[in-house]
Motif scaffolding. Structure first.
Motif, PDB file in Angstrom:
ATOM      1  N   CYS A   1       1.023  -1.211   0.169  1.00 48.88           N
ATOM      2  CA  CYS A   1       0.041   0.156  -0.001  1.00 48.88           C
ATOM      3  C   CYS A   1       0.919   1.139   0.015  1.00 48.88           C
ATOM      4  CB  CYS A   1      -0.835  -0.233   1.259  1.00 48.88           C
ATOM      5  SG  CYS A   1      -0.086   0.335   2.765  1.00 48.88           S
TER       6      CYS A   1
ATOM      7  N   CYS B   1       2.564  -3.852   8.268  1.00 51.94           N
ATOM      8  CA  CYS B   1       2.115  -2.552   7.714  1.00 51.94           C
ATOM      9  C   CYS B   1       1.019  -2.105   8.761  1.00 51.94           C
ATOM     10  CB  CYS B   1       1.504  -2.450   6.295  1.00 51.94           C
ATOM     11  SG  CYS B   1       1.080  -0.925   5.924  1.00 51.94           S
TER      12      CYS B   1
ATOM     13  N   CYS C   1      -2.447  -1.291   6.130  1.00 53.35           N
ATOM     14  CA  CYS C   1      -3.096  -2.523   5.302  1.00 53.35           C
ATOM     15  C   CYS C   1      -2.973  -3.748   5.995  1.00 53.35           C
ATOM     16  CB  CYS C   1      -2.727  -2.684   3.899  1.00 53.35           C
ATOM     17  SG  CYS C   1      -1.171  -3.128   3.668  1.00 53.35           S
TER      18      CYS C   1
HETATM   19 ZN   LIG Z   1       0.532  -1.808   3.701  1.00 57.63          ZN
END
Ligand SMILES: [Zn+2]
Length: 263
Positions: A220, A230, A233
């Motif tokens: 992302c 992350c 996401c």
């Molecule tokens: Zn991400």
């Protein structure tokens, strides 16, 4: 497919600028008498001014040269300032280490920290042309520094760092970031980007506190403080590194074997 002449001229200028900034840093650190502690710390603090002065001199020298695009070239100034900030941290830890050798007792030992510049004229392996656009088809690292850190709690995974002049300058071609991450993961390292703290506005960063160091997510594009997952996401970024016990080739192949893009 050959780069045009203008582009070659740009790289010639870029080589000169990078070489001169790195030479200045080398010269400044070589001139210091490290036994005179106060003088040495003061001289070390003054180095960024000297680098910025050299940068201004270069801008002046090349001001009438076509293709000397200083917006594009300013990445080198930030590279050298990041390197300086790392060396500054390293000297502080080394000072403490010397005190420890001299009999001073610390609760925790001074960390080992090292930043190694990576020579960035990189041969391109397995690039292919698709509709006049050159695309990377195998993992390959294109970055500026290798940074390592060890303290009493253990080592952090070695980080391959790309320096950017600002957060806005962090733009990757589709797939490019994925290859960087895979290539870095193959070494057991992590890939991170460094850019000046946006609150600095018009001034230049002079210490690592004034740099943001983040792990980008290839899914992302989110920039993370954590290198595992992350926050934006939820994708796994670096599920394991060389400092984890699970770092084996079998595990790596299972995780990385399915990545897209092989020839
Ligand atoms: Zn991400």
């Amino acid at each position: 497919m050959m780069k045009d002449k203008n582009e070659l001229n740009f790289w010639k200028i870029a080589d000169d600028i990078k070489r001169r900034l790195f030479s200045r840093l080398r010269m400044k650190t070589s001139q210091i008498d490290y036994l005179n502690y106060k003088g040495y710390r003061k001289k070390f603090e003054d180095i960024p001014d000297s680098l910025i002065k050299e940068w201004d001199r270069l801008k002046e020298e090349y001001k009438d040269t076509p293709h000397a695009d200083f917006n594009r070239l300013k990445g080198f100034l930030y590279e050298i300032l990041f390197y300086y900030a790392c060396l500054k941290t390293q000297t502080i830890f080394l000072d403490a280490e010397l005190c420890e050798f001299g009999g001073v007792k610390f609760e925790e030992s001074p960390p080992w920290f090292e930043c190694i510049p990576l020579y960035d004229v990189i041969p391109n392996l397995h690039y292919i042309w698709e509709k006049d656009e050159k695309k990377r088809k195998v993992p390959q690292i294109k970055a500026d520094f290798l940074v390592t850190y060890v303290d009493d709690k253990g080592p952090l995974p070695p980080a391959i760092i790309e320096v950017k002049s600002s957060r806005k300058a962090i733009k990757y071609k589709r797939g490019e970031l994925n290859w960087q991450i895979v290539a870095t993961m193959r070494l057991g390292f992590i890939f991170q980007v460094a850019y000046p703290d946006p609150n600095l506005e018009s001034t230049y960063p002079r210490s690592l506190k004034e740099w943001e160091i983040k792990t980008p997510c290839s899914k992302c594009g989110g920039l993370n403080d954590d290198f595992r997952k992350c926050i934006k996401c939820g994708a796994e970024i670096f599920p394991f590194t060389i400092v984890d016990a699970r770092y084996t080739l079998k595990e790596l192949m299972e995780r990385l074997g399915g990545r897209e893009g092989r020839l």
